[in-house]
Design a protein around this motif. Structure first.
Motif, PDB file in Angstrom:
ATOM      1  N   ASP A   1       0.819  -1.216   0.000  1.00  0.00           N
ATOM      2  CA  ASP A   1       0.000   0.000   0.000  1.00  0.00           C
ATOM      3  C   ASP A   1       0.856   1.270   0.000  1.00  0.00           C
ATOM      4  O   ASP A   1       0.354   2.356  -0.289  1.00  0.00           O
ATOM      5  CB  ASP A   1      -0.906   0.038   1.235  1.00  0.00           C
ATOM      6  CG  ASP A   1      -1.904  -1.099   1.291  1.00  0.00           C
ATOM      7  OD1 ASP A   1      -2.356  -1.554   0.222  1.00  0.00           O
ATOM      8  OD2 ASP A   1      -2.243  -1.537   2.410  1.00  0.00           O
TER       9      ASP A   1
ATOM     10  N   THR B   1       0.004   5.099  -1.683  1.00  0.00           N
ATOM     11  CA  THR B   1      -0.194   6.192  -0.723  1.00  0.00           C
ATOM     12  C   THR B   1       0.734   7.351  -1.054  1.00  0.00           C
ATOM     13  O   THR B   1       0.312   8.521  -1.076  1.00  0.00           O
ATOM     14  CB  THR B   1       0.049   5.694   0.713  1.00  0.00           C
ATOM     15  OG1 THR B   1      -0.836   4.599   0.972  1.00  0.00           O
ATOM     16  CG2 THR B   1      -0.179   6.798   1.730  1.00  0.00           C
TER      17      THR B   1
ATOM     18  N   ASP C   1      -0.539   9.073  -4.051  1.00  0.00           N
ATOM     19  CA  ASP C   1      -1.735   9.834  -3.705  1.00  0.00           C
ATOM     20  C   ASP C   1      -1.355  11.197  -3.132  1.00  0.00           C
ATOM     21  O   ASP C   1      -1.888  12.233  -3.531  1.00  0.00           O
ATOM     22  CB  ASP C   1      -2.573   9.033  -2.704  1.00  0.00           C
ATOM     23  CG  ASP C   1      -3.967   9.590  -2.489  1.00  0.00           C
ATOM     24  OD1 ASP C   1      -4.294  10.661  -3.044  1.00  0.00           O
ATOM     25  OD2 ASP C   1      -4.748   8.952  -1.760  1.00  0.00           O
TER      26      ASP C   1
ATOM     27  N   SER D   1      -4.181   3.044  -1.563  1.00  0.00           N
ATOM     28  CA  SER D   1      -3.752   4.203  -0.790  1.00  0.00           C
ATOM     29  C   SER D   1      -4.474   4.218   0.553  1.00  0.00           C
ATOM     30  O   SER D   1      -5.680   4.004   0.615  1.00  0.00           O
ATOM     31  CB  SER D   1      -4.056   5.493  -1.540  1.00  0.00           C
ATOM     32  OG  SER D   1      -3.816   6.620  -0.698  1.00  0.00           O
TER      33      SER D   1
ATOM     34  N   ARG E   1      -4.261   7.001   2.504  1.00  0.00           N
ATOM     35  CA  ARG E   1      -4.265   8.417   2.862  1.00  0.00           C
ATOM     36  C   ARG E   1      -5.541   8.788   3.626  1.00  0.00           C
ATOM     37  O   ARG E   1      -5.483   9.473   4.651  1.00  0.00           O
ATOM     38  CB  ARG E   1      -4.148   9.278   1.596  1.00  0.00           C
ATOM     39  CG  ARG E   1      -4.127  10.759   1.864  1.00  0.00           C
ATOM     40  CD  ARG E   1      -3.963  11.545   0.578  1.00  0.00           C
ATOM     41  NE  ARG E   1      -3.887  12.976   0.816  1.00  0.00           N
ATOM     42  CZ  ARG E   1      -3.659  13.869  -0.136  1.00  0.00           C
ATOM     43  NH1 ARG E   1      -3.471  13.480  -1.394  1.00  0.00           N
ATOM     44  NH2 ARG E   1      -3.612  15.157   0.163  1.00  0.00           N
TER      45      ARG E   1
END
Length: 196
Positions: free
Chosen positions: A64, A68, A71, A85, A87
């Motif tokens: 991930d 992220t 993003d 992501s 975030r």
């Protein structure tokens, strides 16, 4: 960053690889699915989105990380990239469809580090050590084949294998079904039918 007035608009991340066993479970090295080497540190500071002191309990994977980072950079990830992501999770807005389980696999087997795969949820961890013969490797020494199940709520240090405890039969069946689903999602093939 403070000196140049950039601290409020800069994402700062501290992370590392998985940890090594230092005698826990009588192991040294890493690569096992047990908690001491499965977990990875991840500390992030981004004041405009992340509240200081936030602790995230969601299941996050190292696959991930890249999505992220992209993003935060407002960049689109390639369609072939795995992971998601997180975030929004860090900002306290975990998506309703966020994963409730993770799949893990260690392919390269040896006598000290047998090949295995498994699934971890918030409470349970199911691991299958499948040995050389099921893997089809010829260079690695054979290792015992078998299952381990840990109830992390009752046994946080994962010292009691409850796989054969009849009280956990339904849990085992559910975890195997979910594990097969997660394996299929990443194009992996199970050996779980081989050994009870």
């Amino acid at each position: 960053l403070d000196k140049h007035d950039l601290a409020q608009n800069t994402v700062i991340i501290y992370t590392s690889d998985q940890g090594y066993f230092l005698g826990e479970h009588n192991y040294f090295d890493k690569r096992f699915m047990l908690e001491e080497s499965l977990r990875m540190p991840f500390v992030v500071r981004y004041p405009q989105e992340i509240k200081p002191g936030t602790v995230l309990d969601d299941i996050i994977l190292n696959v991930d990380f890249a999505k992220t980072f992209l993003d935060y950079a407002d960049a689109k990830p390639p369609a072939t990239m795995q992971g998601s992501s997180f975030r929004a999770n860090l900002a306290g807005k975990t998506p309703a469809d966020w994963r409730s389980a993770m799949y893990y696999r260690y392919y390269a087997g040896s006598r000290q580090r047998p090949a295995h795969y498994g699934i971890r949820t918030e409470r349970y961890k199911l691991i299958f050590f499948y040995g050389r013969d099921l893997l089809g490797q010829t260079g690695a020494p054979p290792t015992p084949t078998g299952w381990e199940l840990y109830d992390r709520e009752r046994d946080p240090f994962e010292t009691r294998n409850v796989y054969h405890d009849p009280a956990y039969a339904d849990v085992v069946a559910e975890l195997k079904d979910e594990m097969r689903r997660l394996m299929a999602k990443v194009g992996d093939e199970p050996h779980v039918e081989e050994v009870g």
